[in-house]
Scaffold this active site. Structure first.
Site, PDB file in Angstrom:
ATOM      1  N   GLY A 177       8.045 -12.496  22.565  1.00 23.12           N
ATOM      2  CA  GLY A 177       8.187 -13.178  23.842  1.00 23.12           C
ATOM      3  C   GLY A 177       8.701 -14.599  23.740  1.00 23.12           C
ATOM      4  N   ILE A 206      13.004  -5.224  20.762  1.00 23.02           N
ATOM      5  CA  ILE A 206      12.683  -4.299  21.852  1.00 23.02           C
ATOM      6  C   ILE A 206      13.226  -4.889  23.154  1.00 23.02           C
ATOM      7  CG2 ILE A 206      10.857  -3.100  23.103  1.00 23.02           C
ATOM      8  CD1 ILE A 206       9.110  -3.336  20.602  1.00 23.02           C
ATOM      9  N   THR A 207      12.662  -6.010  23.564  1.00 21.56           N
ATOM     10  CA  THR A 207      13.138  -6.657  24.797  1.00 21.56           C
ATOM     11  C   THR A 207      13.691  -8.045  24.508  1.00 21.56           C
ATOM     12  OG1 THR A 207      10.910  -7.496  25.214  1.00 21.56           O
ATOM     13  CG2 THR A 207      11.490  -5.397  26.233  1.00 21.56           C
ATOM     14  N   THR A 212      13.280  -9.688  13.673  1.00 16.99           N
ATOM     15  CA  THR A 212      13.429 -10.150  12.289  1.00 16.99           C
ATOM     16  C   THR A 212      14.443  -9.300  11.540  1.00 16.99           C
ATOM     17  OG1 THR A 212      11.176 -11.028  12.227  1.00 16.99           O
ATOM     18  CG2 THR A 212      12.189 -10.515  10.114  1.00 16.99           C
ATOM     19  N   ASP A 265       6.619  -3.343  27.459  1.00 15.91           N
ATOM     20  CA  ASP A 265       5.943  -3.858  26.263  1.00 15.91           C
ATOM     21  C   ASP A 265       4.480  -4.121  26.626  1.00 15.91           C
ATOM     22  OD1 ASP A 265       5.637  -4.634  23.679  1.00 15.91           O
ATOM     23  OD2 ASP A 265       6.634  -6.562  23.877  1.00 15.91           O
ATOM     24  N   SER A 273       0.998  -0.511  18.157  1.00 14.32           N
ATOM     25  CA  SER A 273       2.266  -0.558  17.431  1.00 14.32           C
ATOM     26  C   SER A 273       2.177  -1.486  16.227  1.00 14.32           C
ATOM     27  CB  SER A 273       3.388  -1.015  18.368  1.00 14.32           C
ATOM     28  OG  SER A 273       4.583  -1.261  17.668  1.00 14.32           O
TER      29      SER A 273
END
Length: 511
Positions: A177, A206-207, A212, A265, A273
Site C-alpha cells: 500500500g 497485485i494492486t 519486489t 486485497d 497469503s
C-alpha cells in the site's frame, strides 16, 4: 480415429493460471455430449488428465472439428505431445463450491472447508469466476481469526515446503500500500552479509505499481527453479526471487491472478497469503511491516494493533517467530514509483550515493537491524549499528552484486520511458500530504509494473517547501495511451496537498 477421441492441438495463448480448452462448434463430440461454453471439462490422455474451462470456436484456423485445443498452461500440465489422441468428459462438479456459497451467505467455515476449497483451486476445478466468488465472499464477510488460521494452513498445504535445516531462517514482509517501499532489496543483502540465512521469495505486484520481484527483475533473473534457489541461497545466504516457480503455496498465486484485475486485497486473504508463503519458504523468524497513514492500507493505529494481533495469533499456532513493526505510511518511500525507478533508488542507497533517498535508507536499516537482533549473538539494540556498518562499509553492495551474478545479471539501464510530463505545484507553501493511493494509481496508469521503465519520480516529499510552478513529480510512460490516462488522472487530482507546516499531519510512528 474413433468418434470419441480428438487430436490434441497446442494453442499458443497464455491464459495465466487458468486452464482453457477449445472445441469447434461443428465438433461431433461437442454436439453429442451437450458441452456448453464456459463449462468445465476433463481431458484425458495416457493416464494423465487435466481440467479446463471450455471455449467454443467457429474458426477452423484455431481448431478443426476433429481437434481439441489447449492453452499453453493446460497443454504443459497434460504433458502430452501435439497430435495425441485424447478423450473429453464432463468434469465432476466441485463439491467445495457449496462451502463458498455458504460463506457468501455469511456462514463460518471450518478447516475441512478451506482445505477442500484450496485443493480444488490447485487442481484447476475452479474457474476464475468461481475463484472471484470465493475472494469476494471471504473479503466481504471477513474471516474471523480461526478462519484465517484455517485458510493459512490450507494454503500452506497446497504446495511444497522448503526445509533449510537451520534453526534460524529470517524474512521480512510489508503488507503493501506504500509506493516505492523497496526495503526488501536492501534488507536482504545487509542481513545476508551479516551471515544470516534470508531466502526472500516475493510475489509480483497485485494492486501496486511494482513488487519486489518486478523491481529485482530490472537487475537480475527472478524466475528461478527450486534447485537454482537452493544453490544460490546456500552459496550467498540469501536471494531475491519470485516465489511462483518454486510451487510454494501455489493456490496463493492462483488467487492473486484474480485479485490483481479486481483490485481485491482483503485483510484475511492478506494474512493467509503472507504467512503461508513465508512458512512454505522455510522461514522461522519473520518481521512484518505495517505502515500506518491516512492513505495507507491501514489508516489508524488501532487498526494496526488489531492486525498485529491477527498476525501474532496465526503465527503462534503455526510455529513461526513473528514480530510486527508499525511504520510511517504517510507518503511513498524513496523517490521512484515503478520497477526501474525503484531499482535506481535501491542501488543509490547501496552505493552510499549522497543523493540516495534518506527515508528508504533509514527504514531499511531499522528493519535489517531488527532482523539482525534475531541472531542470538547480537544484543538487543545493537542491530541498527551493525546494519549501518554493513551498508556504509560496502559489504551490502558487494553482497547485492554477488546475488545479482548468482541469479543471472541483466544489463542495467536506469533511463526512464521517453514520454515525460512534469506535474507542478499550483500554489506556494509546504507539502503537507501525499496520497499513496493516487500516486500508485497514476504510476499504474502510466504502465507500471508491466512497462518496467514507466512510473512516477517524486521530486518533493512531506515538509518540503514549494513555490508555484515548482515540479512536484514527473510521470514517465512508454505508450501514448498510457501517458494520456496518467496525465488525465494527475490533472484531475495530482495527489499532493500544499499548505502551511502547522497543517501537516505528524506521524504517530517513531523508530
Amino acid at each position: 480415429m474413433s468418434n470419441d477421441t480428438l487430436q490434441l492441438r497446442r494453442i499458443a495463448i497464455d491464459t495465466y493460471h487458468e486452464n482453457v480448452a477449445y472445441l469447434h462448434r461443428e465438433c461431433g463430440l461437442y454436439r453429442a455430449e451437450g458441452f456448453q461454453a464456459l463449462s468445465k471439462i476433463q481431458v484425458n490422455v495416457n493416464g494423465s488428465k487435466v481440467l479446463a474451462v471450455l471455449n467454443v470456436v467457429d474458426d477452423t484456423a484455431i481448431v478443426q472439428p476433429n481437434e481439441l485445443g489447449l492453452s499453453e498452461q493446460a497443454f504443459a500440465q497434460l504433458n502430452a505431445t501435439e497430435g495425441s489422441l485424447v478423450t473429453v468428459d464432463h468434469a465432476e462438479p466441485s463439491t467445495s463450491m457449496d462451502a463458498v456459497r455458504r460463506k457468501i451467505n455469511g456462514e463460518r467455515l471450518d478447516q475441512e472447508d478451506f482445505t477442500s476449497i484450496t485443493n480444488d483451486i490447485v487442481a484447476a476445478r475452479y474457474s476464475k469466476m468461481e475463484m472471484a466468488a470465493f475472494l469476494v465472499a471471504t473479503g466481504q464477510n471477513n474471516l474471523d481469526r480461526d478462519e484465517m488460521l484455517y485458510l493459512t494452513r490450507a494454503m500452506l498445504q497446497s504446495g511444497d515446503r522448503m526445509d533449510w535445516h537451520e534453526a534460524l531462517v529470517a524474512d521480512k514482509h510489508c503488507i503493501g500500500g506504500i509506493p516505492g517501499n523497496r526495503t526488501s532489496m536492501l534488507v536482504v543483502p545487509i542481513v545476508a552479509a551479516h551471515g544470516m540465512l534470508i531466502p526472500k521469495t516475493s510475489s509480483r505486484a497485485i494492486t501496486s505499481p511494482a513488487g519486489t520481484a518486478d523491481t529485482m527483475e530490472m537487475l537480475a533473473e527472478v524466475n528461478l527453479t527450486p534447485a537454482q534457489l537452493h544453490n544460490i541461497v546456500r552459496q550467498e545466504r540469501g536471494c531475491l526471487a519470485w516465489g511462483g516457480t518454486a510451487k510454494l503455496a501455489p493456490v496463493d498465486d492462483m488467487l492473486i491472478s484474480v485479485e490483481r484485475p479486481l483490485g481485491i486485497d482483503s485483510q484475511g486473504q492478506m494474512v493467509a497469503s503472507i504467512l503461508s508463503k513465508k512458512l512454505a519458504a522455510g522461514s522461522t523468524h519473520l518481521i512484518i511491516d505495517i505502515p500506518v497513514g491516512p492513505t495507507a492500507k491501514v489508516r489508524q493505529m488501532r487498526q494496526a494493533l488489531a492486525l498485529r494481533k491477527l498476525f501474532e495469533f496465526v503465527a503462534d499456532r503455526l510455529n513461526i517467530h513473528l514480530e510486527v513493526m508499525i511504520t510511517d505510511g504517510r507518503q511513498p518511500v524513496g523517490r521512484g514509483i515503478g520497477p526501474m525507478l525503484e531499482a535506481r533508488d535501491v542501488m543509490q542507497v547501496l552505493q552510499n550515493d549522497p543523493d540516495a533517498p534518506a527515508d528508504l535508507r533509514q527504514k531499511s536499516l531499522h528493519l535489517a537491524g531488527r532482523i539482525i537482533e534475531f541472531d542470538p549473538d547480537v544484543r538487543g539494540g545493537q542491530g541498527y549499528a551493525i546494519a549501518r556498518d554493513i551498508l556504509e562499509s560496502g559489504r551490502a553492495l558487494a553482497k547485492m552484486n554477488a546475488l545479482i551474478q548468482a541469479q543471472g545479471a541483466r544489463s542495467i539501464d536506469f533511463h526512464p520511458s521517453a514520454l515525460c510530463q512534469e506535474i507542478t505545484a499550483d500554489s506556494e507553501g509546504v507539502v503537507i500530504a501525499i496520497d499513496n493511493f493516487q500516486m500508485a494509481k497514476i504510476a499504474r496508469l502510466a504502465g507500471a509494473p508491466m512497462m518496467k521503465k514507466a512510473g512516477v519520480d517524486l521530486l518533493k516529499k512531506l515538509g518540503n517547501s514549494v513555490k508555484k510552478g515548482d515540479v512536484l513529480y514527473r510521470i514517465y510512460a512508454e505508450f501514448p495511451a498510457d501517458f494520456k490516462f496518467a496525465q488525465q488522472l494527475a490533472a484531475h487530482n495530482n495527489g499532493y496537498g500544499i499548505g502551511n507546516e502547522e497543517q501537516m499531519l505528524t506521524s504517530p510512528i517513531t523508530f
